[in-house]
Write a protein that holds these residues in place. Structure first.
Motif, PDB file in Angstrom:
ATOM      1  N   HIS A 121      39.046  -5.642 -39.439  1.00 54.59           N
ATOM      2  CA  HIS A 121      40.362  -5.278 -39.963  1.00 54.59           C
ATOM      3  C   HIS A 121      41.433  -5.328 -38.869  1.00 54.59           C
ATOM      4  CE1 HIS A 121      43.395  -3.243 -42.371  1.00 54.59           C
ATOM      5  NE2 HIS A 121      43.607  -2.426 -41.351  1.00 54.59           N
ATOM      6  N   ASP A 122      42.559  -5.941 -39.182  1.00 57.65           N
ATOM      7  CA  ASP A 122      43.717  -6.043 -38.285  1.00 57.65           C
ATOM      8  C   ASP A 122      43.440  -6.891 -37.036  1.00 57.65           C
ATOM      9  OD1 ASP A 122      46.379  -5.681 -37.589  1.00 57.65           O
ATOM     10  OD2 ASP A 122      46.031  -3.761 -36.581  1.00 57.65           O
ATOM     11  N   SER A 123      42.466  -7.807 -37.149  1.00 54.78           N
ATOM     12  CA  SER A 123      42.282  -8.759 -36.042  1.00 54.78           C
ATOM     13  C   SER A 123      42.723 -10.137 -36.530  1.00 54.78           C
ATOM     14  CB  SER A 123      40.823  -8.789 -35.569  1.00 54.78           C
ATOM     15  OG  SER A 123      39.979  -9.356 -36.555  1.00 54.78           O
ATOM     16  N   LYS A 157      48.251   0.180 -37.042  1.00 54.28           N
ATOM     17  CA  LYS A 157      47.697   0.928 -38.188  1.00 54.28           C
ATOM     18  C   LYS A 157      48.570   0.851 -39.432  1.00 54.28           C
ATOM     19  CE  LYS A 157      44.434   4.606 -37.389  1.00 54.28           C
ATOM     20  NZ  LYS A 157      43.824   4.226 -36.096  1.00 54.28           N
ATOM     21  N   GLN A 158      49.859   1.174 -39.254  1.00 54.05           N
ATOM     22  CA  GLN A 158      50.741   1.279 -40.423  1.00 54.05           C
ATOM     23  C   GLN A 158      50.956  -0.060 -41.115  1.00 54.05           C
ATOM     24  OE1 GLN A 158      54.420   3.115 -39.322  1.00 54.05           O
ATOM     25  NE2 GLN A 158      53.925   4.950 -40.516  1.00 54.05           N
ATOM     26  N   LEU A 182      49.808  -3.990 -45.485  1.00 54.94           N
ATOM     27  CA  LEU A 182      49.426  -5.356 -45.866  1.00 54.94           C
ATOM     28  C   LEU A 182      48.140  -5.332 -46.703  1.00 54.94           C
ATOM     29  CD1 LEU A 182      50.825  -7.989 -45.361  1.00 54.94           C
ATOM     30  CD2 LEU A 182      49.486  -8.322 -43.305  1.00 54.94           C
ATOM     31  N   LEU A 183      47.208  -4.440 -46.314  1.00 51.61           N
ATOM     32  CA  LEU A 183      45.960  -4.315 -47.085  1.00 51.61           C
ATOM     33  C   LEU A 183      46.272  -3.839 -48.508  1.00 51.61           C
ATOM     34  CD1 LEU A 183      42.876  -4.289 -47.370  1.00 51.61           C
ATOM     35  CD2 LEU A 183      42.861  -1.983 -46.368  1.00 51.61           C
TER      36      LEU A 183
END
Ligand SMILES: O=C(O)CCC(=O)C(=O)O
Ligand SMILES: [Fe+2]
Length: 216
Positions: A167-169, A22-23, A28-29
Motif C-alpha cells: 500500500h502507498d508504494s 497516510k492521508q 485514494l483508496l
C-alpha cells in the motif's frame, strides 16, 4: 572452456514506499473502493481483447491528479536512474483491481512493435490494512544475454525478482521489461479487499501534422 553461458542481467526498478503519505493514500483508496463497487470491466490486452488465460482483472478509468503531481516531482530522478527521457510526454493510466484468482501473465507494456509510445511504466499500489490478500507480487524478469551468438537464451533460463504490491508504494520501470502479476489469493472475494493499482505510462505525444504536411 565452456562458452555455453547466458548472462542474466537484473533490471532496474525504482521503488518508492510511503509515496503519497497516510492521508492522501487513504483518500485514494476510498475512491478506488468506490470505483470497485461501481462499473469496472474486464481488463483487456492489445487494446480491446479480453483473454482470461493471459489477464484476469478488472479496470476502469480513474482520475488521480495528486498521484500525477507526485510522479512529476520524482520524474527527473527516475529518468536519470532508468536512462530514459520523458520530455514531451503525457500520462495515460487507469485503475486495475485484482481479486481472488486474478493475475496477469508475463508481458511487455511496449514490445517494440505495439505501444511504442510508452516510454515509462508506473504502478502505484493501494490496499486495505492488514493486507486482505496474498500473492499478487509484481514479478520482473532479468534480461538474458547469451555470451556467444551460438547460444540462444530460452524461457527456461529466466530468473526474476518479485516486488511486493505494498500500500502507498510505487514502482517505475522501462515498459520494454518483461513482467507479470502473480496470482492473487483473496479469500473474502470482497471488492474492497482487492489488490488495487493505478497503472499507467508516460507516453510520447503524437506528432501534430505540420502546416507543410497539411498543404501536401
Ligand atoms: O499491477 C501490476 O503490478 C502491474 C500491472 C501491469 O503489468 C499492467 O497493467 O500492464
Ligand atoms: Fe504491464
Amino acid at each position: 572452456m565452456s562458452t555455453n553461458a547466458v548472462w542474466l542481467l537484473p533490471v532496474t526498478v525504482c521503488r518508492i514506499t510511503d509515496f503519497l503519505g497516510k492521508q492522501a493514500s487513504a483518500a485514494l483508496l476510498e475512491r478506488a473502493v468506490a470505483a470497485a463497487n461501481g462499473a469496472m470491466t474486464p481488463s483487456t490486452i492489445d487494446g480491446d481483447k479480453v483473454i482470461p488465460d493471459v489477464r484476469r482483472s478488472r479496470s476502469c478509468w480513474f482520475a488521480a491528479p495528486e498521484l500525477l503531481e507526485a510522479i512529476n516531482e520524482v520524474r527527473e530522478a527516475v529518468e536519470h536512474m532508468l536512462d530514459v527521457s520523458c520530455h514531451d510526454t503525457e500520462p495515460s493510466y487507469c485503475l486495475n483491481m485484482h481479486n481472488d484468482g486474478d493475475f496477469y501473465r508475463a508481458h511487455q507494456d511496449n514490445d517494440g512493435v505495439a505501444c511504442t509510445d510508452r516510454l515509462l511504466t508506473f504502478v502505484y499500489y493501494l490496499h486495505g490494512t492488514p493486507r486482505p490478500f496474498q500473492g499478487g507480487e509484481l514479478r520482473v524478469f532479468d534480461v538474458p544475454v547469451p555470451l556467444t551468438p551460438e547460444k540462444t537464451a530460452t524461457w527456461g533460463d529466466r530468473t526474476w525478482r518479485d516486488w511486493e504490491p505494498e500500500h502507498d508504494s510505487i514502482v517505475f520501470f522501462r515498459p520494454t521489461v518483461w513482467h507479470e502479476v502473480r496470482k492473487v489469493i483473496c479469500p473474502s472475494g470482497r471488492p474492497e479487499d482487492s489488490r488495487f493499482a493505478v497503472n499507467g505510462w508516460l507516453c510520447r505525444r503524437p506528432k501534430l501534422p505540420s502546416s507543410r504536411d497539411a498543404a501536401s
